[in-house]
Motif scaffolding. Sequence first.
Motif, PDB file in Angstrom:
ATOM      1  N   PHE A   7       0.848  -1.194   0.000  1.00  0.00           N
ATOM      2  CA  PHE A   7       0.000   0.000   0.000  1.00  0.00           C
ATOM      3  C   PHE A   7       0.880   1.239   0.000  1.00  0.00           C
ATOM      4  N   ILE A   8       0.715   2.097  -1.010  1.00  0.00           N
ATOM      5  CA  ILE A   8       1.455   3.359  -1.079  1.00  0.00           C
ATOM      6  C   ILE A   8       0.472   4.492  -0.776  1.00  0.00           C
ATOM      7  N   HIS A   9       0.770   5.235   0.270  1.00  0.00           N
ATOM      8  CA  HIS A   9      -0.173   6.226   0.789  1.00  0.00           C
ATOM      9  C   HIS A   9      -0.153   7.551   0.029  1.00  0.00           C
ATOM     10  N   SER A  10      -1.029   8.409   0.460  1.00  0.00           N
ATOM     11  CA  SER A  10      -1.201   9.741  -0.133  1.00  0.00           C
ATOM     12  C   SER A  10      -0.118  10.695   0.369  1.00  0.00           C
ATOM     13  N   ALA A  11      -0.113  11.878  -0.201  1.00  0.00           N
ATOM     14  CA  ALA A  11       0.741  12.955   0.301  1.00  0.00           C
ATOM     15  C   ALA A  11       0.108  13.502   1.579  1.00  0.00           C
ATOM     16  N   GLY A  12       0.853  14.325   2.279  1.00  0.00           N
ATOM     17  CA  GLY A  12       0.326  14.961   3.478  1.00  0.00           C
ATOM     18  C   GLY A  12       0.647  14.175   4.729  1.00  0.00           C
ATOM     19  N   PRO A  13       0.175  14.674   5.863  1.00  0.00           N
ATOM     20  CA  PRO A  13       0.494  14.028   7.142  1.00  0.00           C
ATOM     21  C   PRO A  13      -0.009  12.592   7.180  1.00  0.00           C
ATOM     22  N   LEU A  64      10.342  -7.882  -1.970  1.00  0.00           N
ATOM     23  CA  LEU A  64       9.281  -8.858  -2.211  1.00  0.00           C
ATOM     24  C   LEU A  64       9.743  -9.869  -3.254  1.00  0.00           C
ATOM     25  N   ASN A  65       9.202 -11.082  -3.187  1.00  0.00           N
ATOM     26  CA  ASN A  65       9.626 -12.080  -4.160  1.00  0.00           C
ATOM     27  C   ASN A  65       8.487 -12.979  -4.617  1.00  0.00           C
ATOM     28  N   GLU A  66       7.292 -12.692  -4.263  1.00  0.00           N
ATOM     29  CA  GLU A  66       6.142 -13.498  -4.661  1.00  0.00           C
ATOM     30  C   GLU A  66       5.187 -12.635  -5.475  1.00  0.00           C
ATOM     31  N   GLU A  67       4.012 -13.169  -5.684  1.00  0.00           N
ATOM     32  CA  GLU A  67       2.964 -12.367  -6.315  1.00  0.00           C
ATOM     33  C   GLU A  67       2.602 -11.221  -5.383  1.00  0.00           C
ATOM     34  N   VAL A  68       2.305 -10.073  -5.974  1.00  0.00           N
ATOM     35  CA  VAL A  68       2.028  -8.889  -5.170  1.00  0.00           C
ATOM     36  C   VAL A  68       0.769  -8.189  -5.679  1.00  0.00           C
ATOM     37  N   VAL A  69       0.060  -7.602  -4.731  1.00  0.00           N
ATOM     38  CA  VAL A  69      -1.081  -6.735  -5.011  1.00  0.00           C
ATOM     39  C   VAL A  69      -0.627  -5.322  -4.657  1.00  0.00           C
ATOM     40  N   LEU A  70      -0.760  -4.398  -5.598  1.00  0.00           N
ATOM     41  CA  LEU A  70      -0.357  -3.018  -5.366  1.00  0.00           C
ATOM     42  C   LEU A  70      -1.586  -2.148  -5.194  1.00  0.00           C
ATOM     43  N   VAL A  71      -1.573  -1.334  -4.130  1.00  0.00           N
ATOM     44  CA  VAL A  71      -2.668  -0.413  -3.849  1.00  0.00           C
ATOM     45  C   VAL A  71      -2.061   0.968  -3.666  1.00  0.00           C
ATOM     46  N   GLY A  72      -2.577   1.941  -4.417  1.00  0.00           N
ATOM     47  CA  GLY A  72      -2.101   3.312  -4.285  1.00  0.00           C
ATOM     48  C   GLY A  72      -3.253   4.244  -4.010  1.00  0.00           C
ATOM     49  N   HIS A  73      -3.119   5.014  -2.940  1.00  0.00           N
ATOM     50  CA  HIS A  73      -4.152   5.975  -2.570  1.00  0.00           C
ATOM     51  C   HIS A  73      -3.687   7.383  -2.905  1.00  0.00           C
ATOM     52  N   SER A  74      -4.474   8.097  -3.684  1.00  0.00           N
ATOM     53  CA  SER A  74      -4.221   9.483  -4.058  1.00  0.00           C
ATOM     54  C   SER A  74      -2.841   9.595  -4.714  1.00  0.00           C
ATOM     55  N   LEU A  75      -1.919  10.348  -4.134  1.00  0.00           N
ATOM     56  CA  LEU A  75      -0.590  10.476  -4.739  1.00  0.00           C
ATOM     57  C   LEU A  75       0.071   9.105  -4.886  1.00  0.00           C
ATOM     58  N   GLY A  76      -0.180   8.206  -3.951  1.00  0.00           N
ATOM     59  CA  GLY A  76       0.397   6.866  -4.034  1.00  0.00           C
ATOM     60  C   GLY A  76       0.011   6.147  -5.314  1.00  0.00           C
ATOM     61  N   GLY A  77      -1.225   6.351  -5.775  1.00  0.00           N
ATOM     62  CA  GLY A  77      -1.655   5.753  -7.041  1.00  0.00           C
ATOM     63  C   GLY A  77      -0.929   6.369  -8.224  1.00  0.00           C
ATOM     64  N   SER A  78      -0.768   7.680  -8.187  1.00  0.00           N
ATOM     65  CA  SER A  78      -0.027   8.364  -9.251  1.00  0.00           C
ATOM     66  C   SER A  78       1.411   7.862  -9.325  1.00  0.00           C
ATOM     67  N   VAL A  79       2.022   7.684  -8.161  1.00  0.00           N
ATOM     68  CA  VAL A  79       3.407   7.215  -8.102  1.00  0.00           C
ATOM     69  C   VAL A  79       3.511   5.792  -8.651  1.00  0.00           C
ATOM     70  N   LEU A  80       2.582   4.918  -8.270  1.00  0.00           N
ATOM     71  CA  LEU A  80       2.614   3.550  -8.789  1.00  0.00           C
ATOM     72  C   LEU A  80       2.505   3.533 -10.314  1.00  0.00           C
ATOM     73  N   LEU A  81       1.565   4.291 -10.864  1.00  0.00           N
ATOM     74  CA  LEU A  81       1.395   4.315 -12.320  1.00  0.00           C
ATOM     75  C   LEU A  81       2.629   4.873 -13.021  1.00  0.00           C
ATOM     76  N   LYS A  82       3.213   5.913 -12.471  1.00  0.00           N
ATOM     77  CA  LYS A  82       4.410   6.497 -13.069  1.00  0.00           C
ATOM     78  C   LYS A  82       5.571   5.503 -12.999  1.00  0.00           C
ATOM     79  N   TYR A  83       5.764   4.911 -11.837  1.00  0.00           N
ATOM     80  CA  TYR A  83       6.860   3.955 -11.678  1.00  0.00           C
ATOM     81  C   TYR A  83       6.696   2.769 -12.627  1.00  0.00           C
ATOM     82  N   LEU A  84       5.516   2.171 -12.628  1.00  0.00           N
ATOM     83  CA  LEU A  84       5.301   0.975 -13.441  1.00  0.00           C
ATOM     84  C   LEU A  84       5.392   1.253 -14.938  1.00  0.00           C
ATOM     85  N   SER A  85       5.117   2.487 -15.350  1.00  0.00           N
ATOM     86  CA  SER A  85       5.189   2.822 -16.778  1.00  0.00           C
ATOM     87  C   SER A  85       6.577   3.305 -17.204  1.00  0.00           C
TER      88      SER A  85
END
Length: 185
Positions: A7-13, A64-85
């Motif tokens: 799980f990759i979280h949002s920006a902010g506190p 990590l070394n197995e199958e993974v589920v990626l969850v990105g909330h707010s900025l975390g989702g943007s970061v996942l999409l940018k990284y994976l692309s």
Amino acid sequence: MKKTVLFIHSAGPQDREQGSSNLSAYLEKELRNKYQSVFPKMPNPKNPEYVLWKNQLEKELNMLNEEVVLVGHSLGGSVLLKYLSEESCNLTIVGLFIIASPYWGLDEDWQSKDFTLQSNFEENLPAIPNLFLYHSRDEDIVPFTHHKTYAEKLPQASLRELEGRQHLFHFHKGLPVLVNDIESL
């Protein structure tokens, strides 16, 4: 062996009861019997920089070394999409779940060269069999138009257009549809 949810979280506190902390606590509680959850602290969330988040994400993925589920909330989702692309990832990603994420560069209020996706980012994503996009129709943090733009770019995604104004999905309500979607994998 349990699959891992990263799980990759949002920006902010990110202290208790702030930012993505309630949503991540909800997910951990709901998924604990079937999934191992990883909720890394991302660097400088109050003033995020892509290169720092990318480096932390890469570090987490390399552990990590197995199958993974990626969850990105707010900025975390943007970061996942940018990284994976833009980067290579040797893991088997069984699901990618993007929640209320901004589409950087879409309008004047959402400009950041740091987080803006390449114009053809969708062509560079790895093959991910389960891609889900979640967004509240009337939320006041990230406009629903961002969700529509992602939906156009990612027509293979399952769309979860939610009633209301939620962005943070507080612990007492959580996001049950997300839990159901993850458990359906």
